[in-house]
Structures are given as C-alpha cells and as structure tokens.
Enzyme design. Structure first.
Site, PDB file in Angstrom:
ATOM      1  N   GLU A  34     -70.845 -88.758  14.949  1.00  0.00           N
ATOM      2  CA  GLU A  34     -70.566 -87.433  14.384  1.00  0.00           C
ATOM      3  C   GLU A  34     -69.756 -87.554  13.107  1.00  0.00           C
ATOM      4  O   GLU A  34     -69.990 -86.812  12.137  1.00  0.00           O
ATOM      5  CB  GLU A  34     -69.848 -86.571  15.413  1.00  0.00           C
TER       6      GLU A  34
ATOM      7  N   GLU B 194     -65.075 -86.414  12.510  1.00  0.00           N
ATOM      8  CA  GLU B 194     -65.787 -86.132  13.761  1.00  0.00           C
ATOM      9  C   GLU B 194     -65.822 -84.639  14.029  1.00  0.00           C
ATOM     10  O   GLU B 194     -66.850 -84.092  14.460  1.00  0.00           O
ATOM     11  CB  GLU B 194     -65.099 -86.880  14.915  1.00  0.00           C
TER      12      GLU B 194
ATOM     13  N   ASP C 115     -69.515 -82.780  14.132  1.00  0.00           N
ATOM     14  CA  ASP C 115     -69.972 -82.082  15.327  1.00  0.00           C
ATOM     15  C   ASP C 115     -70.603 -80.747  14.948  1.00  0.00           C
ATOM     16  O   ASP C 115     -71.649 -80.358  15.497  1.00  0.00           O
ATOM     17  CB  ASP C 115     -68.784 -81.872  16.269  1.00  0.00           C
TER      18      ASP C 115
ATOM     19  N   ASP D 114     -68.201 -89.998  19.004  1.00  0.00           N
ATOM     20  CA  ASP D 114     -67.298 -89.506  17.957  1.00  0.00           C
ATOM     21  C   ASP D 114     -67.625 -90.148  16.614  1.00  0.00           C
ATOM     22  O   ASP D 114     -67.604 -89.486  15.566  1.00  0.00           O
ATOM     23  CB  ASP D 114     -65.843 -89.797  18.325  1.00  0.00           C
TER      24      ASP D 114
END
Length: 228
Positions: free
Chosen positions: A121, A45, A49, A118
């Site tokens: 990502e 995650e 991101d 989350d």
C-alpha cells in the site's frame, strides 16, 4: 537519491520507473528501520490504502454495471483485505526489497502478511505521489487484474463457504484442529486439518493459523466440488 540494485529490480517488477526514487525507498522502509533521517512507510501506507480502495471501487463499477451495493461490497473487501495485498506483494518479491530492523528481520518480517500488505500500500502511494493517479491506477490494475477476474469466487472466505455447504446438508459446522507446528518460534508454520461430520477432511499449512484454516477449507471445498 539513486536506487540500489535490488530497488531497481523491484521497480522493474512493479512496472514503474520512479522520477523521485526516494519515495520508493521510503515506501519500503519498515518502522523498525526508521530514524530521524530515514522516515518509515506508515504515512504512505495510510494514503496508499485509500488510492487502492478508489481504484478497486472504480474497477468493480466498470466491470459490472448492474451490480448492487450489496454485491459490490464483498467483492471490494476481497480485493483490498490484508491477505490479498500480502499475496500481491509476495508475487513481486516485495519482501526481498524491504528495509527492516534486525529484530523484525529475525522474527520473519519479510514473510508477515501485515508487513507485506502495509508495504505494498505504501508503494502504491509512492507511485501516486511520483506520477499521479493514472500511474497508480495502472500499477494497481496490472497486479490486481487476476483477482478482479476471479473476484466472485474470492468474495466470500473459504471457511464461511464450507460452513454454509455443511449447513445446507444438515451437518454441524466443520471443525479445525492444529495437527503440527514447524519452525522456530519467531517464524512458525502451522498445519491445520478441517473435517466435516460426514468424514471428509483436508489439511493445509501456512505461517498463521488463520491462513492455514482458510487454505484447508478451500482445499476441502475444491475436493467436494470435484466429487460432485
């Protein structure tokens, strides 16, 4: 590692065939389901991101070559914020493929914005590690294309836009009231009403008060625009 039927179906919805399927399995493993032999998706995650941010920043620069940083920043935030990521995850039924611990499952984890955001990502990072940046960019643009096209209308949140509408007409800020709450404690649904001093009002329901307020504000804005 061979993918289960549900992960194969999810991979098809995502639009990427994994050469290293264990990456997808890890990306869809919530911390509540982790163990020494089953790592969770938190590190992925973190990476995803950043990959998402780079793809979105690049796409925005190409889409509007004359935009200033001040114009690009709110557009970028609208595309990468948790609520947007969660909506993308819902659109491809990511929640159905998540590996959750029992407590998280019972608390409605498959519907939570934070959990879904989350995870999507982490999935982006899994694609990046599996096949490189171009593959990750292709997956992101495939699922974010609609949001990119409408980013100007999404760049400012509905509550802010409604407040500015009211202030421009000499009104006090709109008020928000919880008028109903349904469902069990672990997965509630809130109904919020927003009202202007001039009397116009709208309602919306969602799994969090914040989201319900935004949806109610957007509904009222759309009604006001239709009337004018």
């Amino acid at each position: 590692m061979k993918l289960s039927a549900d992960l194969i179906a999810f991979s098809a919805r995502l639009g990427h065939d994994f050469a290293r399927p264990e990456l997808l399995g890890r990306a869809l493993t919530h911390p509540s389901m982790s163990s020494p032999s089953r790592p969770d998706n938190q590190r992925l995650e973190f990476l995803g991101d950043r990959v998402l941010g780079l793809v979105m920043a690049e796409a925005l620069l190409h889409a509007d070559k004359s935009a200033t940083e001040g114009q690009l920043a709110p557009r970028f935030n609208a595309l990468v914020r948790k609520e947007a990521c969660a909506e993308i995850a819902r659109a491809i039924n990511l929640g159905d493929a998540l590996k959750l611990g029992r407590s998280e499952m019972l608390s409605g984890g498959r519907r939570k914005d934070a959990v879904l955001a989350d995870a999507i990502e982490a999935v982006i990072a899994a694609v990046y590690m599996d096949a490189g940046f171009e593959a990750a960019r292709a997956v992101v643009l495939r699922h974010w294309s609609g949001r990119l096209a409408a980013v100007d209308s999404d760049a400012r949140d509905a509550k802010t836009m409604l407040q500015e509408w009211a202030q421009a007409r000499g009104q006090t800020p709109p008020t928000y009231h919880e008028i109903a709450r349904f469902g069990p404690d672990h997965a509630p649904e809130f109904t919020i009403q927003v009202q202007l001093a001039s009397g116009e009002a709208a309602q919306a329901s969602a799994g969090s008060k914040r989201q319900a307020e935004q949806l109610a504000a957007r509904a009222l804005l759309q009604r006001l625009e239709a009337e004018t």
